[in-house]
Enzyme design. Structure first.
Site, PDB file in Angstrom:
ATOM      1  N   SER A 159     -27.045  -5.127  37.012  1.00 38.14           N
ATOM      2  CA  SER A 159     -28.382  -5.523  36.661  1.00 38.14           C
ATOM      3  C   SER A 159     -29.108  -6.352  37.724  1.00 38.14           C
ATOM      4  CB  SER A 159     -28.332  -6.324  35.359  1.00 38.14           C
ATOM      5  OG  SER A 159     -27.549  -7.484  35.531  1.00 38.14           O
TER       6      SER A 159
ATOM      7  N   SER B  68     -22.500  -6.690  37.695  1.00 37.40           N
ATOM      8  CA  SER B  68     -23.917  -6.728  38.087  1.00 37.40           C
ATOM      9  C   SER B  68     -24.247  -7.337  39.433  1.00 37.40           C
ATOM     10  CB  SER B  68     -24.729  -7.431  37.012  1.00 37.40           C
ATOM     11  OG  SER B  68     -24.962  -6.547  35.952  1.00 37.40           O
TER      12      SER B  68
ATOM     13  N   LYS C 177     -32.303 -14.399  40.768  1.00 39.01           N
ATOM     14  CA  LYS C 177     -32.427 -13.418  39.682  1.00 39.01           C
ATOM     15  C   LYS C 177     -33.161 -14.059  38.502  1.00 39.01           C
ATOM     16  CE  LYS C 177     -29.398 -10.335  36.971  1.00 39.01           C
ATOM     17  NZ  LYS C 177     -27.995  -9.973  36.681  1.00 39.01           N
TER      18      LYS C 177
HETATM   19  N1  GLN Z   1     -23.631  -2.869  33.649  1.00 36.49           N
HETATM   20  C1  GLN Z   1     -22.902  -3.762  32.810  1.00 36.49           C
HETATM   21  C2  GLN Z   1     -23.615  -3.920  31.498  1.00 36.49           C
HETATM   22  O1  GLN Z   1     -24.563  -3.257  31.301  1.00 36.49           O
HETATM   23  C3  GLN Z   1     -22.725  -5.064  33.492  1.00 36.49           C
HETATM   24  C4  GLN Z   1     -23.898  -5.931  33.393  1.00 36.49           C
HETATM   25  C5  GLN Z   1     -23.712  -7.248  34.058  1.00 36.49           C
HETATM   26  O2  GLN Z   1     -22.744  -7.467  34.779  1.00 36.49           O
HETATM   27  N2  GLN Z   1     -24.632  -8.144  33.779  1.00 36.49           N
HETATM   28  O3  GLN Z   1     -23.238  -4.683  30.653  1.00 36.49           O
END
Ligand code: GLN
Length: 474
Positions: free
Chosen positions: A142, A166, A67
């Site tokens: 994400s 994410s 990532k």
């Molecule tokens: N969707 C969550 C957020 O927007 C989690 C993001 C993540 O785990 N990096 O914060």
């Protein structure tokens, strides 16, 4: 041999051991696969054309995708942000360094929501990744680039990061396995900070064994990350034998209205899978669950506002043309950050400001501890907790981009284990009859029980054989 990209990590290792294929062949087959699939999927921000690997490592050059918020020496690391569009790190994240030492080659960096803030990859400053099961749908986020890359067989394994879901949410949307280990199990050194008390590197693969192989390489104490645990690691791929009649599983009671029709039905079937196999099941309630989401957005945004203060146009990344220092800050930030990142910085700065700190931030921290305590007390009488990963299957691209609150609900089920720092894995279960999209569920266990968690997932995959479903699509 052309279809070598269908082989998983364990199978590739076996072929390499028997000298039936060379590292160069494997690498070029995956590069070709990426070229072909990327026309549709757009999982990668950066691709590495040349095979570079440590010849003394036992992984022998098998490719992995990373990532793009995990830093890689000499390879651009953008966090899918205009701010870091041209940032080439001078060193490796500890997890990356360990992968390289073991012999993995980095084949590319994958797309994400800017600075890992989001649930769909639509917040990437560059492009949106497509869900390999339906190109009009999001892959989740994400870490959507990594999950899509694994689901479209562009790579056998990939790293992501999970702050509130994410890794697990995109794993569920793309029909692959995604592990978020215990907080502190994997070093965060070199993982670009979003919310430091929650961030954790996670792993995607098509089966639990491949995840275990990667975990045993990257887990463990790192002097460069004070929050990494001293606790010894285990041979995670050496699975325990699962004896269902001795295993107690807590089943999270979920309000019916919080699940789509399809997921509601699938949840019943998922539960009966364990019943039929002879596990001891009992329904549990976690009273404070629904507050997790609210608490998370206060805590994560507060930490983000502090962490992202370093991007000011002076020290890192993008620098706007400006007449004075005030204008330099203002313009660099307003041009460099996307809307969602700005929203979080504002929300966090507000929650931490004097007068609101006690009312929001401190209160959120207290509720967080209570949620952690509630989950922990479940593991006093149960070995595992099972629950949905997402309220619905992958949504349409664009469907939620103008409605941040409904986007935040994607993480309703993944956030509480993150707040408590528990290890959790999303396992693919079935393809929705109507949506034709993958449905995944979560298994959570007590702190540092990754070996137990992966052992159960391994037992499960042996019965469900979801990996065949992924491969048969191509
Ligand atoms: N969707 C969550 C957020 O927007 C989690 C993001 C993540 O785990 N990096 O914060």
């Amino acid at each position: 041999m052309d279809e070598l990209y269908k082989k998983n990590l364990r199978e590739l290792l076996n072929l390499l051991d028997k000298n039936e294929v060379s590292p160069e062949e494997i690498y070029s087959i995956f590069l070709n696969r990426i070229d072909k699939e990327e026309k549709k999927i757009n999982a990668f921000i950066t691709k590495e054309e040349k095979l570079i690997y440590n010849k003394n490592g036992y992984i022998k050059g098998i490719p992995i995708a990373i990532k793009d918020n995990i830093i890689t020496k000499g390879i651009k690391t953008t966090c899918a942000s205009k701010f870091l569009e041209n940032f080439v790190p001078p060193y490796d994240a500890t997890a990356v360094k360990r992968l390289k030492n073991a012999g993995f080659s980095i084949i590319g960096k994958t797309n994400l929501d800017e600075f890992a803030m989001g649930s769909s990859t639509e917040n990437s400053a560059f492009f949106t990744t497509k869900n390999p099961w339906n190109l009009e749908r999001v892959p989740g986020g994400s870490s959507g680039g990594s999950s899509a890359a694994v689901a479209s067989l562009e790579v056998p394994v990939a790293l992501g990061s999970d702050t509130g879901g994410s890794v697990r949410q995109p794993a569920a949307f793309c029909g692959v396995y995604g592990l978020k280990p215990t907080y502190g199990r994997i070093s965060r050194f070199g993982l670009v900070a979003f919310a430091s008390s929650l961030d954790q590197i996670g792993i995607f693969a098509r089966n639990p064994e491949d995840i275990a192989i990667v975990l045993e390489i990257i887990a463990g104490k790192d002097p460069k990350d004070a929050t990494s645990s001293e606790k010894g690691t285990e041979k995670y791929s050496d699975f325990y034998e699962i004896n269902p009649k001795n295993i107690k599983i807590a089943v999270l009671k979920v309000p019916e209205k919080s699940l789509s029709f399809e997921i509601k039905n699938a949840y019943r079937k998922f539960i009966s899978f364990f019943e039929k196999n002879g596990f001891i099941l009992e329904e549990v309630n976690i009273d404070l669950w629904e507050y997790g989401l609210y608490v998370y957005y206060i805590i994560a945004s507060s930490e983000a506002s502090a962490n992202l203060a370093r991007y000011d146009g002076v020290r890192y990344g993008r620098r706007a043309k400006a007449k004075n220092i005030g204008e330099l800050y203002l313009k660099s930030r307003s041009e460099g950050f996307g809307d969602e990142v700005k929203r979080r910085i504002l929300l966090g700065t507000f929650s931490l400001s004097s007068g609101f700190y006690d009312e929001y931030y401190m209160k959120a921290v207290k509720v967080r501890n209570k949620i952690a305590f509630e989950i922990k007390s479940i593991f006093e009488s149960f070995d595992y907790l099972i629950l949905p990963t997402t309220p619905e299957t992958a949504f349409q691209i664009g469907e939620k981009s103008d409605d941040p609150i409904s986007m935040y609900y994607s993480d309703y089920f993944t956030i509480p284990p993150s707040l408590g720092g528990f290890p959790a894995i999303s396992v693919p279960f079935q393809i929705g009859e109507k949506s034709k999209l993958p449905i995944g569920f979560q298994i959570v266990s007590n702190y540092f029980n990754e070996r137990n968690l992966l052992s159960l997932a391994y037992f499960y995959e042996n019965e469900i054989k979801f990996e065949n479903k992924i491969i048969r699509r191509f």
